[in-house]
Write a protein that holds these residues in place. Sequence first.
Motif, mmCIF file in Angstrom:
data_model
loop_
_atom_site.group_PDB
_atom_site.id
_atom_site.type_symbol
_atom_site.label_atom_id
_atom_site.label_comp_id
_atom_site.label_asym_id
_atom_site.label_seq_id
_atom_site.Cartn_x
_atom_site.Cartn_y
_atom_site.Cartn_z
ATOM 1 N N UNK A 60 24.292 82.424 24.117
ATOM 2 C CA UNK A 60 24.361 80.956 24.126
ATOM 3 C C UNK A 60 23.782 80.370 22.844
ATOM 4 N N UNK A 61 22.655 80.928 22.410
ATOM 5 C CA UNK A 61 21.985 80.419 21.214
ATOM 6 C C UNK A 61 22.803 80.664 19.953
ATOM 7 N N UNK A 62 23.528 81.773 19.918
ATOM 8 C CA UNK A 62 24.267 82.156 18.709
ATOM 9 C C UNK A 62 25.702 81.645 18.694
ATOM 10 N N UNK A 63 26.225 81.248 19.849
ATOM 11 C CA UNK A 63 27.648 80.905 19.952
ATOM 12 C C UNK A 63 27.976 79.600 19.242
ATOM 13 N N UNK A 64 29.148 79.545 18.587
ATOM 14 C CA UNK A 64 29.578 78.300 17.931
ATOM 15 C C UNK A 64 30.109 77.260 18.913
ATOM 16 N N UNK A 65 30.262 77.644 20.187
ATOM 17 C CA UNK A 65 30.734 76.702 21.203
ATOM 18 C C UNK A 65 29.683 76.604 22.307
ATOM 19 N N UNK A 66 29.806 75.582 23.126
ATOM 20 C CA UNK A 66 28.918 75.443 24.278
ATOM 21 C C UNK A 66 29.223 76.531 25.298
ATOM 22 N N UNK A 67 28.177 77.189 25.784
ATOM 23 C CA UNK A 67 28.329 78.273 26.755
ATOM 24 C C UNK A 67 27.561 77.912 28.029
ATOM 25 N N UNK A 68 28.231 78.011 29.164
ATOM 26 C CA UNK A 68 27.601 77.816 30.466
ATOM 27 C C UNK A 68 27.649 79.135 31.232
ATOM 28 N N UNK A 69 26.625 79.367 32.067
ATOM 29 C CA UNK A 69 26.632 80.573 32.897
ATOM 30 C C UNK A 69 26.176 80.231 34.305
ATOM 31 N N UNK A 70 26.620 81.044 35.259
ATOM 32 C CA UNK A 70 26.242 80.852 36.652
ATOM 33 C C UNK A 70 26.147 82.217 37.316
ATOM 34 N N UNK A 71 25.094 82.420 38.125
ATOM 35 C CA UNK A 71 24.903 83.698 38.810
ATOM 36 C C UNK A 71 25.331 83.578 40.271
ATOM 37 N N UNK A 72 25.971 84.620 40.781
ATOM 38 C CA UNK A 72 26.452 84.656 42.159
ATOM 39 C C UNK A 72 25.834 85.859 42.874
ATOM 40 N N UNK A 73 25.172 85.620 44.006
ATOM 41 C CA UNK A 73 24.588 86.687 44.815
ATOM 42 C C UNK A 73 25.695 87.227 45.723
ATOM 43 N N UNK A 74 26.364 88.257 45.232
ATOM 44 C CA UNK A 74 27.606 88.715 45.855
ATOM 45 C C UNK A 74 27.366 89.382 47.212
#
Length: 266
Positions: free
Chosen positions: A28-42
Amino acid sequence: MRIAILDLNEGEPNEGIRGIQQLVDQFKEESPVTVESQRFDVRSKNEIADLSFDAYLSSGGPGSPLASQGSAWEENYFGLMNGILQHNRNNPFQRKHVFLICHSFQIFCRYYGYAKVTKRKSTAFGVLPVTITKEGRSEPLFNGLEDPFYAVDSRDYQIVQPNEGKIWSGGGNILCIEKERPFVALERAVMAIRFNEAIIGTQFHPEADSDGTYRYLIRDDKRKIVVDKHGEKKYSQMLSMVNEPDKIKLTYKTIIPSFLRRALNQ
């Protein structure tokens, strides 16, 4: 860019999800675009991602990769995987990318018939060498790694008897295998497969960093596994490998970061 973290640890404390989240945060810090993440407890909460994500990181986890066959969480999990496969067939220039780690890799191979999943005679655990195949030498996610390279291995099950025709027909390859053991009359397990342009799986743990690996190795139960199988000398060598820049530190900063950059670029 949207990243889904599929947590298969069933609520058990582990270093794997911390390592995955840490790598995603660095990206996320290095990416040239906005990055979102989400965790799923499968497994514990039966949560699953939808098809709105661009990349999926699917973790390792405890227990048997055979016993969960037909469970509700597996039905949801492979509903997602089937959806991703269908999307990628219909959208070859906007593929969704999947990285499967250990338990995820095992159930994926079992479900789609890519290989046989069997229980090992003894637990494999430690910082161990991984041998790259001829086809694996051209794998872009392995650029910069030595042959063999070193990775954290932690499993009671293994992938053997790969269906090479099925792997090749889908555009994939077997990328690496266990270290050769000439005095052991057992088939070497498969350690990584690229299934197609967008989906890859590893039996080892590329998300393992030096801090987490050290904490894991010094646990009494883990130390006993290594010493009983390899001896005190090998255990001491593993502890020293944790901070060597060309061992698991190199694997950690190479494979998953390359996967995320590739998913972004494509």
